[in-house]
Write a protein that holds these residues in place. Structure first.
Motif, short mmCIF file in Angstrom:
data_model
loop_
_atom_site.label_atom_id
_atom_site.label_comp_id
_atom_site.label_asym_id
_atom_site.label_seq_id
_atom_site.Cartn_x
_atom_site.Cartn_y
_atom_site.Cartn_z
N SER A 98 -39.16 4.46 23.81
CA SER A 98 -37.78 4.97 23.91
C SER A 98 -36.87 3.95 24.58
O SER A 98 -35.72 3.75 24.16
CB SER A 98 -37.76 6.28 24.70
OG SER A 98 -38.48 7.29 24.03
N LEU A 99 -37.39 3.29 25.61
CA LEU A 99 -36.59 2.31 26.33
C LEU A 99 -36.30 1.08 25.47
O LEU A 99 -35.18 0.56 25.47
CB LEU A 99 -37.31 1.89 27.62
CG LEU A 99 -36.56 0.92 28.54
CD1 LEU A 99 -35.19 1.48 28.89
CD2 LEU A 99 -37.37 0.67 29.80
N MET A 100 -37.29 0.63 24.72
CA MET A 100 -37.06 -0.51 23.82
C MET A 100 -36.01 -0.18 22.77
O MET A 100 -35.15 -1.01 22.45
CB MET A 100 -38.38 -0.92 23.15
CG MET A 100 -39.28 -1.74 24.05
SD MET A 100 -40.70 -2.45 23.18
CE MET A 100 -41.72 -1.00 22.98
N ARG A 111 -33.97 -7.81 26.69
CA ARG A 111 -34.49 -6.81 27.62
C ARG A 111 -35.55 -5.94 26.95
O ARG A 111 -36.50 -5.51 27.59
CB ARG A 111 -33.36 -5.93 28.17
CG ARG A 111 -32.53 -6.61 29.24
CD ARG A 111 -31.90 -5.60 30.19
NE ARG A 111 -32.89 -4.89 30.99
CZ ARG A 111 -32.58 -3.89 31.83
NH1 ARG A 111 -31.32 -3.49 31.95
NH2 ARG A 111 -33.52 -3.29 32.53
N ALA A 112 -35.37 -5.70 25.66
CA ALA A 112 -36.38 -4.94 24.93
C ALA A 112 -37.69 -5.71 24.89
O ALA A 112 -38.78 -5.14 25.05
CB ALA A 112 -35.90 -4.66 23.50
N SER A 118 -43.50 -7.17 29.99
CA SER A 118 -43.79 -6.88 31.40
C SER A 118 -44.14 -5.43 31.65
O SER A 118 -45.19 -5.11 32.20
CB SER A 118 -42.61 -7.29 32.28
OG SER A 118 -41.44 -6.57 31.92
N VAL A 119 -43.27 -4.53 31.22
CA VAL A 119 -43.51 -3.11 31.49
C VAL A 119 -44.75 -2.61 30.76
O VAL A 119 -45.65 -2.02 31.35
CB VAL A 119 -42.28 -2.26 31.08
CG1 VAL A 119 -42.58 -0.78 31.30
CG2 VAL A 119 -41.07 -2.68 31.89
N VAL A 120 -44.82 -2.88 29.47
CA VAL A 120 -45.95 -2.37 28.67
C VAL A 120 -47.26 -3.01 29.11
O VAL A 120 -48.22 -2.32 29.47
CB VAL A 120 -45.72 -2.62 27.17
CG1 VAL A 120 -46.95 -2.24 26.37
CG2 VAL A 120 -44.52 -1.82 26.69
N ASP A 121 -47.33 -4.33 29.12
CA ASP A 121 -48.58 -5.00 29.42
C ASP A 121 -49.00 -4.84 30.88
O ASP A 121 -50.16 -4.56 31.18
CB ASP A 121 -48.47 -6.49 29.09
CG ASP A 121 -48.37 -6.72 27.58
OD1 ASP A 121 -48.74 -5.80 26.82
OD2 ASP A 121 -47.93 -7.80 27.17
N ILE A 134 -40.07 -1.53 16.28
CA ILE A 134 -38.75 -1.47 16.91
C ILE A 134 -38.18 -2.86 17.11
O ILE A 134 -37.03 -3.16 16.74
CB ILE A 134 -38.83 -0.74 18.27
CG1 ILE A 134 -39.21 0.72 18.07
CG2 ILE A 134 -37.50 -0.85 19.02
CD1 ILE A 134 -39.64 1.41 19.35
N LEU A 135 -38.99 -3.75 17.69
CA LEU A 135 -38.52 -5.09 18.01
C LEU A 135 -38.36 -5.97 16.78
O LEU A 135 -37.39 -6.70 16.65
CB LEU A 135 -39.48 -5.74 19.00
CG LEU A 135 -39.53 -5.08 20.38
CD1 LEU A 135 -40.67 -5.64 21.21
CD2 LEU A 135 -38.21 -5.28 21.11
#
Length: 219
Positions: A98-100, A111-112, A118-121, A134-135
């Motif tokens: 959702s954030l991506m 930022r995505a 960073s956030v996911v891994d 998404i990306l």
């Protein structure tokens, strides 16, 4: 609405009285508010829940971010996410996705990508095809096909099979960049892996037409 306000007050009262309110019931309530578009009430409710000491789950963030994005309040969704992260909130695959999407809709692909890297891994959240889709779609739409190809290769190296949405984005991105040969190769690859849909072929035909290759587009 008045009913939602009454429900909100009743929920708070139940918590104060010591009645059982767990993560599941909070999630269900937030989902109901998201479905009715009552995102201000959802935000107020979540704040009350946190103040009363109930631990937030990653699903809460996903529901709020997704709900705000669906109403076009992208910046508010990002601000909410940043605030939750500052409070030590841990992401999961749903909240990260959702954030991506929020960052991509806000035009901030970097930022995505940070969320993915960073956030996911770092949170130990396993990547999936949806996070790549998404990306890759955002990168292709913005003309950054080299970076899209890099992510596409990374996805395959991790043993994931792209879905029709990934391939359609890649075909579209390469056509947009004038790389028709690569677009055809991707189409052939997608036929081996899955069944391309009308959008996949449409992206290729549109690219051929724009480049004046009408004969190839009609075959």
């Amino acid at each position: 609405s008045k009913d939602d306000g009454a429900s909100h007050q009743a929920f708070v009262y139940m918590k104060k009285q010591g009645w059982k309110i767990d993560a599941w019931s909070c999630k269900a309530f937030l989902m109901a508010l998201r479905a009715s578009g009552e995102m201000e009430t959802a935000l107020e409710f979540l704040q009350t829940v946190l103040e009363l000491g109930l631990e937030a789950t990653p699903h809460y963030m996903a529901i709020i971010v997704d709900g705000l994005c669906s109403k076009g309040e992208i910046k508010k969704a990002i601000e909410f996410s940043d605030g939750m992260s500052a409070r030590g909130f841990k992401a999961n695959i749903f909240s990260s996705k959702s954030l991506m999407e929020a960052h991509c809709k806000n035009g901030d692909i970097e930022r995505a990508l940070e969320v993915l890297g960073s956030v996911v891994d770092n949170a130990g959240v396993q990547r999936n095809v949806a996070t790549y889709t998404i990306l890759i779609n955002a990168l292709c739409n913005s003309g950054k096909i080299d970076k899209a190809e890099e992510l596409f290769d990374d996805m395959k190296k991790r043993g994931m099979v792209g879905d029709v949405y990934v391939y359609t984005s890649m075909v579209h991105g390469n056509c947009k960049g004038g790389n028709i040969k690569r677009a055809f190769a991707l189409l052939d690859e997608s036929i081996d892996a899955l069944t391309p849909n009308a959008h996949t072929y449409g992206a290729l035909i549109n690219g051929l037409c724009k480049l004046g290759q009408m004969k190839a587009a009609s075959t």
